[in-house]
Design a protein around this motif. Sequence first.
Motif, mmCIF file in Angstrom:
data_model
loop_
_atom_site.group_PDB
_atom_site.id
_atom_site.type_symbol
_atom_site.label_atom_id
_atom_site.label_comp_id
_atom_site.label_asym_id
_atom_site.label_seq_id
_atom_site.Cartn_x
_atom_site.Cartn_y
_atom_site.Cartn_z
ATOM 1 N N PHE A 1 0.837 -1.209 0.000
ATOM 2 C CA PHE A 1 0.000 0.000 0.000
ATOM 3 C C PHE A 1 0.868 1.253 0.000
ATOM 4 C CE2 PHE A 1 -3.464 -2.542 2.428
ATOM 5 C CZ PHE A 1 -3.775 -3.207 1.254
ATOM 6 N N LEU A 2 1.959 1.206 0.773
ATOM 7 C CA LEU A 2 2.867 2.349 0.806
ATOM 8 C C LEU A 2 3.469 2.582 -0.586
ATOM 9 C CD1 LEU A 2 4.287 4.448 2.661
ATOM 10 C CD2 LEU A 2 6.177 2.822 2.827
ATOM 11 N N ALA A 3 3.830 1.475 -1.246
ATOM 12 C CA ALA A 3 4.427 1.592 -2.576
ATOM 13 C C ALA A 3 3.412 2.100 -3.605
ATOM 14 C CB ALA A 3 5.000 0.247 -3.008
ATOM 15 N N ILE A 4 2.137 1.709 -3.451
ATOM 16 C CA ILE A 4 1.093 2.232 -4.346
ATOM 17 C C ILE A 4 0.945 3.736 -4.128
ATOM 18 C CG2 ILE A 4 -1.402 2.269 -4.794
ATOM 19 C CD1 ILE A 4 -1.522 -0.674 -4.203
ATOM 20 N N ASP A 5 1.003 4.130 -2.847
ATOM 21 C CA ASP A 5 0.774 5.524 -2.497
ATOM 22 C C ASP A 5 1.967 6.399 -2.872
ATOM 23 O OD1 ASP A 5 -0.870 7.486 -1.480
ATOM 24 O OD2 ASP A 5 0.097 7.442 0.486
ATOM 25 N N THR A 6 3.181 5.849 -2.731
ATOM 26 C CA THR A 6 4.391 6.630 -3.056
ATOM 27 C C THR A 6 5.184 5.876 -4.116
ATOM 28 O OG1 THR A 6 5.549 5.624 -1.176
ATOM 29 C CG2 THR A 6 4.489 7.735 -0.810
ATOM 30 N N GLU A 7 6.310 5.306 -3.741
ATOM 31 C CA GLU A 7 7.056 4.478 -4.684
ATOM 32 C C GLU A 7 7.901 3.482 -3.919
ATOM 33 O OE1 GLU A 7 9.297 7.308 -6.891
ATOM 34 O OE2 GLU A 7 10.375 8.018 -5.144
ATOM 35 N N LEU A 8 8.569 2.583 -4.681
ATOM 36 C CA LEU A 8 9.373 1.556 -4.029
ATOM 37 C C LEU A 8 10.803 2.034 -3.858
ATOM 38 C CD1 LEU A 8 7.626 -0.554 -6.390
ATOM 39 C CD2 LEU A 8 8.242 -1.862 -4.370
ATOM 40 N N ASN A 9 11.349 1.731 -2.696
ATOM 41 C CA ASN A 9 12.721 2.103 -2.407
ATOM 42 C C ASN A 9 13.220 1.143 -1.334
ATOM 43 O OD1 ASN A 9 14.510 3.587 -0.336
ATOM 44 N ND2 ASN A 9 14.694 4.855 -2.165
ATOM 45 N N PRO A 10 14.461 0.662 -1.419
ATOM 46 C CA PRO A 10 14.926 -0.341 -0.444
ATOM 47 C C PRO A 10 14.858 0.137 1.009
ATOM 48 C CG PRO A 10 16.431 -0.241 -2.298
ATOM 49 C CD PRO A 10 15.459 0.897 -2.479
ATOM 50 N N ASN A 11 14.826 1.450 1.224
ATOM 51 C CA ASN A 11 14.771 1.953 2.596
ATOM 52 C C ASN A 11 13.353 2.272 3.069
ATOM 53 O OD1 ASN A 11 17.526 1.940 3.306
ATOM 54 N ND2 ASN A 11 17.849 3.696 1.950
ATOM 55 N N MET A 12 12.356 2.038 2.211
ATOM 56 C CA MET A 12 10.998 2.510 2.526
ATOM 57 C C MET A 12 10.479 1.970 3.865
ATOM 58 S SD MET A 12 9.007 0.271 -0.403
ATOM 59 C CE MET A 12 7.352 0.278 0.213
ATOM 60 N N GLY A 13 10.727 0.687 4.144
ATOM 61 C CA GLY A 13 10.204 0.089 5.370
ATOM 62 C C GLY A 13 11.009 0.499 6.592
ATOM 63 N N TRP A 14 12.319 0.466 6.417
ATOM 64 C CA TRP A 14 13.191 0.850 7.534
ATOM 65 C C TRP A 14 12.838 2.247 8.038
ATOM 66 C CZ3 TRP A 14 16.308 -1.048 11.052
ATOM 67 C CH2 TRP A 14 17.202 -0.209 11.714
ATOM 68 N N ASN A 15 12.567 3.164 7.085
ATOM 69 C CA ASN A 15 12.227 4.538 7.462
ATOM 70 C C ASN A 15 10.918 4.630 8.245
ATOM 71 O OD1 ASN A 15 14.498 5.429 6.179
ATOM 72 N ND2 ASN A 15 13.443 5.957 4.264
ATOM 73 N N LEU A 16 10.101 3.578 8.140
ATOM 74 C CA LEU A 16 8.798 3.599 8.813
ATOM 75 C C LEU A 16 8.840 2.982 10.211
ATOM 76 C CD1 LEU A 16 7.189 4.813 6.629
ATOM 77 C CD2 LEU A 16 5.751 2.791 6.548
ATOM 78 N N LEU A 17 9.990 2.452 10.575
ATOM 79 C CA LEU A 17 10.062 1.696 11.824
ATOM 80 C C LEU A 17 9.655 2.545 13.032
ATOM 81 C CD1 LEU A 17 10.737 -1.197 12.405
ATOM 82 C CD2 LEU A 17 13.070 -0.515 12.947
ATOM 83 N N LEU A 18 10.122 3.799 13.041
ATOM 84 C CA LEU A 18 9.816 4.658 14.188
ATOM 85 C C LEU A 18 8.311 4.899 14.339
ATOM 86 C CD1 LEU A 18 11.021 6.320 16.519
ATOM 87 C CD2 LEU A 18 10.990 8.255 14.953
ATOM 88 N N PRO A 19 7.616 5.389 13.265
ATOM 89 C CA PRO A 19 6.158 5.534 13.436
ATOM 90 C C PRO A 19 5.447 4.221 13.747
ATOM 91 C CG PRO A 19 6.841 6.142 11.198
ATOM 92 C CD PRO A 19 8.082 5.973 11.995
ATOM 93 N N LEU A 20 5.950 3.086 13.251
ATOM 94 C CA LEU A 20 5.298 1.798 13.554
ATOM 95 C C LEU A 20 5.399 1.501 15.042
ATOM 96 C CD1 LEU A 20 6.293 -0.703 10.709
ATOM 97 C CD2 LEU A 20 4.267 0.747 10.917
ATOM 98 N N PHE A 21 6.581 1.685 15.593
ATOM 99 C CA PHE A 21 6.727 1.457 17.033
ATOM 100 C C PHE A 21 5.899 2.471 17.816
ATOM 101 C CE2 PHE A 21 10.348 -1.413 16.372
ATOM 102 C CZ PHE A 21 10.070 -2.343 17.339
ATOM 103 N N ALA A 22 5.887 3.721 17.339
ATOM 104 C CA ALA A 22 5.078 4.738 18.015
ATOM 105 C C ALA A 22 3.615 4.306 18.040
ATOM 106 C CB ALA A 22 5.232 6.083 17.309
ATOM 107 N N ALA A 23 3.125 3.776 16.910
ATOM 108 C CA ALA A 23 1.725 3.338 16.827
ATOM 109 C C ALA A 23 1.470 2.166 17.757
ATOM 110 C CB ALA A 23 1.378 2.959 15.387
ATOM 111 N N ALA A 24 2.397 1.196 17.765
ATOM 112 C CA ALA A 24 2.208 0.006 18.609
ATOM 113 C C ALA A 24 2.220 0.395 20.086
ATOM 114 C CB ALA A 24 3.299 -1.026 18.314
ATOM 115 N N ILE A 25 3.119 1.307 20.452
ATOM 116 C CA ILE A 25 3.216 1.725 21.861
ATOM 117 C C ILE A 25 1.989 2.547 22.256
ATOM 118 C CG2 ILE A 25 4.493 3.241 23.443
ATOM 119 C CD1 ILE A 25 7.049 2.245 21.971
ATOM 120 N N LEU A 26 1.562 3.419 21.341
ATOM 121 C CA LEU A 26 0.374 4.236 21.613
ATOM 122 C C LEU A 26 -0.831 3.347 21.894
ATOM 123 C CD1 LEU A 26 -0.760 7.167 21.588
ATOM 124 C CD2 LEU A 26 -1.299 6.835 19.190
ATOM 125 N N GLY A 27 -0.973 2.270 21.136
ATOM 126 C CA GLY A 27 -2.123 1.379 21.313
ATOM 127 C C GLY A 27 -1.938 0.397 22.450
#
Lengths: 234, 296
Positions: free
Chosen positions: B206-232
């Motif tokens: 979904f991220l790639a559909i919304d933006t584009e593919l890049n080898p760092n795309m997921g790594w760059n999302l790690l912080l907001p993912l952890f923020a979301a998991a901790i928030l919940g």
Amino acid sequence: MSLLAVEDLRAGYGDTVILHGVDIEVEAGELAVIVGPNGAGKSTLIKAIFGVVSTQGGRVRFGGDDTTGASPERLVARGMAYVPQERNVFPTLTVAENLEMGAFTTRGPLAPLLDAQYALFPELERRRRQLVGEMSGGQRQMVALARALMTKPKLLLLDEPTAGLSPKVMAQVFGYIRAINQAGIGVLMVEQNARLALQIADRGYVLAAGRNRFSGTGADLLANRQMAEAFLGG
Amino acid sequence: MELINLYLIPGVVLGCIYALGAIGLSLIYGVLRFGHFAHGDVMTFGAYVTLSAVALLGVSPLAALPISILVTALLAVIIDRLFYRPFRDSPTIVVVIASFGVALMLRSLVEIIWGADDQSYETGIRRPITLFDTLVIAPRHIAIVLAAVLLVVVLHIFLTRTRLGKAMRAVSDQPHLARICGIDLDTVSLWTWVFGAGLAAAAGLFLAIDTELNPNMGWNLLLPLFAAAILGGIGKPYGAIAGGLVIGLAEELSSFPLFSERPLVPPDYKTGVAFAIMVVMLLWRPQGLFRGRVYG
């Protein structure tokens, strides 16, 4: 032949030995109680019987077979069930889901097993969709007992089922345990409230410092002056 | 209307992507008791698997979603066998470091197979749909949100209606009691990886559909993912859904020009918003909004 026979059991954690040779027996359908001061090794004994603490010597026989060091899974399959003192329910699961997890290893339909528990504890049927984490201490204890009964055990091991409960709720929980026992299920329980527990027990064992001190029927132990002075506060 | 079209809708889309990633983090934390730092790279891998499926089969990216979920789930199960399971009885930090290693390996694997350049599934511009004369919404955004809702419903049915799903919640709740009940941790952890990685693959796609593919795309999302998991409340998959939506919306809405012509927070600092929310949560309510677990 006894349902459960423990002979000269030695057990502990790592290098620490807690049980220095304990003997107990429970007949089928009997209610047996283990009492004794803190640190006597009561909980360790129950855990060693159920295979969650490793044994260092001696023997456990259950239903005629040697089950020394058997895994909890095997013991459950043979008809033993165990309710730990703490963390004995799944708080974020509903009552019905807790009971279902109790029967996780059982094949076959769930409904008759659930109905049997609801017959014993009608309150649980009314609350079957409630999260256990929202329930009171006494109600949780009911769930914990019902969960353990889902495997249709011959022997139920209870580790301090009334710890932390008010006297009123304590009496209720003792009532549930008697009801379970009257349904023909053998019970071996560890209790802090020695006097109350011995009153309902067929058989009692007093443990101190990892060894047997007294044993006899509940009534005998209550009448034993020496025992009363040492362990029941006179 | 500008608020809805340019900030709220993208915020919900980003929130759905975060939610799908954070659910996996939360499930893995709940059952296996460690923070999975390779989760972002599992997302990246899922997105690239779709790239190959689109190229080989000539289908649309969304039609390739099931393939991506299956391949990525399989990869995660293999990774667990090779790199995490041997350390199950070791201190948590060992598995966490192992997951860092896996993150680096996965990223390199993606670069070796698919190259390091930015890529995208489709070229050309699709015209957004205009509803009620004012609401402008891109078809891909509608597709992402609908697919995310569908996946969450599937997860919900699994967790509440199946024996294995209930067992997964039980292990997450009281691992010791789950063992006494005879629940097999190996089976439960296998399905945790299947669902965690499968949802991560969807998030990456979904991220790639919304933006584009890049080898760092997921790594760059790690912080907001952890923020979301901790928030919940980490360990709570339902909390992670809410956490993901809140973080996604907060990031997008933070650049809305509320008081002047200029954005509240410059868009380059979006991730800072997620980080700030995470820090505040850890200080104020470390158990999360929904009473998650705090392990000592």
